[in-house]
Write a protein that holds these residues in place. Structure first.
Motif: not given
Ligand SMILES: Nc1ncnc2c1ncn2[C@@H]1O[C@H](COP(=O)(O)OP(=O)(O)O)[C@@H](O)[C@H]1O
Ligand SMILES: [Mg+2]
Lengths: 217, 242
Positions: B36, B84, B162, B164-165, B193-195
């Motif tokens: 972040s 987001q 992001e 889906t965050s 994304t972090h997915e």
């Protein structure tokens, strides 16, 4: 006790004044809403020169007496070859003056709309103006309605100043009646009642809207 | 199709992006990850000029994004963006959310725009929500409307920041599914994304960015197996142990 014969004897003049007050207030409301919104957009537009024009306008007209604007238009403009009667000059003066206040209310409303709204609209290819018109202003209006209602109430009351340029509105008629009858107290109390007939319902309307908008959020 | 060359960006004295060199080709799906505050959103937002780079060059489809003569509105029509927090227009129905830009920016007729909107609503799996207001549908549905809104402009590339965050866990899947099917159809996508499931399944490349610098530009399978950079390793172990 009030001498209501003053009212019945001068009924036509009071009604004439009432109509003119209502009309000048309505015209000034519409005019200053449109113009004030334009000024608000000027003040937040991403163009420095427009910001300046908006700021100078607002700070100038918000901080001088309405009476001066009215006098200047009424007495000053004929020297430029523009003849305005009291009602016209008065209505324009009200628009010029009230726009400055309304622009501040509208600006606050615009700033309260999340900047993500603007970003979403701009990133879809809408221009700044289109973004304002279709996305930001329709959302801002909700927040602007209560202060706008208060401005309208102020406007109705401020219109009494136009009596000095013979605009034919309530206060002007009251002055005439008083001069003719040598009655002061009753004449002006009655005219106050006429103002209340306009402003009290407005005041309740604004409160009602405020409550409803608060609920819908 | 998107090309950063020695791009720097400052917010005042603070350098958010440091010597960014990045080429994204047509049809590629690129996932950007990083801690972040590392500059991921800023990088993405430079592409459609929501932010401007301070130095270096950035072109989209050969057009200089920050050139004074570039028509930014025209450029943005080619670049869809999904945020987001969705940023649907709350005062407009789902249908009107989608048709606004096609009508105003592309000059399509209302009928045509609505036809396109219905088609994309079907594609994102909510054909029955056309007349709902954003506040009446779930977060996952709102994000899918936002995707449909972007697609309705027939952009060359879609940017996702992001996406889906902000969603409840049970709604993440429905949004990722839409994005996966887009990716498989050949849409050029840049996705912050972090997915990891998404990245593994459809990404062509993973970009790891930290403190404004691109530290890795790797194949997803290799990246997740063995990131080369120490900071990337640390970052991965953190999100894995989440
Ligand atoms: N408009 C801005 N003005 C000043 N600093 C900003 C602005 N936007 C972002 N930043 C700063 O830039 C850095 C990178 O932000 P961002 O690109 O949003 O990171 P990420 O998306 O990776 O979390 C952060 O330190 C953030 O505080
Ligand atoms: Mg971010």
């Amino acid at each position: 006790m009030l001498d209501f014969t003053i009212l019945t004897n001068n009924w036509d003049m009071y009604v004439e004044g009432f109509k003119n007050t209502l009309l000048t207030s309505l015209l000034a409301l519409i005019g200053s809403f449109l113009f004030g919104t334009l000024l608000a957009v000027f003040r937040i537009a991403p163009i420095k020169s427009l910001n300046w024009i908006g700021t100078i306008y607002v700070e100038f007209f918000r901080n001088i007496p309405l009476l001066i604007i009215a006098f200047t238009l009424y007495a000053g403009f004929p020297t430029l070859g523009i003849e305005l009667d009291g009602f016209q000059a008065g209505t324009i003066a009200l628009i010029i003056y009230t726009s400055a206040f309304i622009s501040e209310a509208v600006r606050a409303g615009i700033l309260s709309v999340h900047k993500g709204q603007t970003e979403a609209a701009r990133s879809s290819g809408l221009t700044y103006i289109e973004t304002m018109r279709y996305v930001v202003l329709p959302q801002a209006i909700k927040i602007v309605i209560p202060p706008l209602g208060n401005q309208f109430i102020n406007l109705v009351k401020n219109s009494s100043i136009l009596s000095v340029i013979a605009a034919g509105e309530l206060m002007y008629q009251a002055d005439l009646i008083s001069a003719r009858t040598y009655v002061v107290f009753d004449v002006y109390i009655i005219v106050a009642l006429f103002y209340l007939v306009i402003t009290l319902p407005l005041s309740y309307g604004v409160n009602y809207l405020e409550k409803r908008l608060a609920k819908s959020n | 199709m998107i090309e950063f060359k020695h791009a720097n960006k400052y917010f005042g004295d603070f350098q958010v992006l440091k010597d960014i060199n990045l080429t994204i080709n047509k049809g590629e799906v690129v996932v950007i990850i990083g801690p972040s505050g590392s500059g991921k959103s800023t990088l993405l937002r430079c592409i459609n000029r929501l932010e401007t780079i301070s130095e270096g060059s950035l072109t989209v489809n050969g057009i200089e994004v920050n050139n004074k003569n570039t028509d930014v509105n025209k450029l943005r029509r080619e670049i869809g963006m999904v945020f987001q927090h969705f940023y649907l227009y709350p005062h407009k129905t789902v249908l009107d959310n989608i048709t606004l830009a096609p009508i105003k920016a592309l000059g399509k007729s209302k009928e045509e725009a609505q036809k396109i909107a219905h088609a994309y609503l079907k594609k994102v799996g909510i054909p029955d929500k056309a007349n709902s207001f954003p506040s009446q549908i779930s977060g996952g549905q709102q994000q899918r409307v936002a995707i449909a809104r972007g697609l309705a402009m027939h952009p060359e590339v879609m940017l996702f920041d992001e996406p889906t965050s902000a969603l409840d866990p049970e709604m993440i899947g429905e949004v990722l599914d839409v994005m996966k099917s887009l990716a498989k159809e050949g849409m050029t996508m840049v996705v912050v994304t972090h997915e990891m499931g998404f990245a593994r399944e459809v990404a062509d490349r993973i970009i790891f960015i930290d403190k404004g610098q691109i530290l890795e530009d790797a194949d997803p399978a290799e990246f997740y197996k063995a990131p080369k950079e120490e900071r990337a390793k640390l970052f991965l172990s953190r999100i894995l142990n989440h």
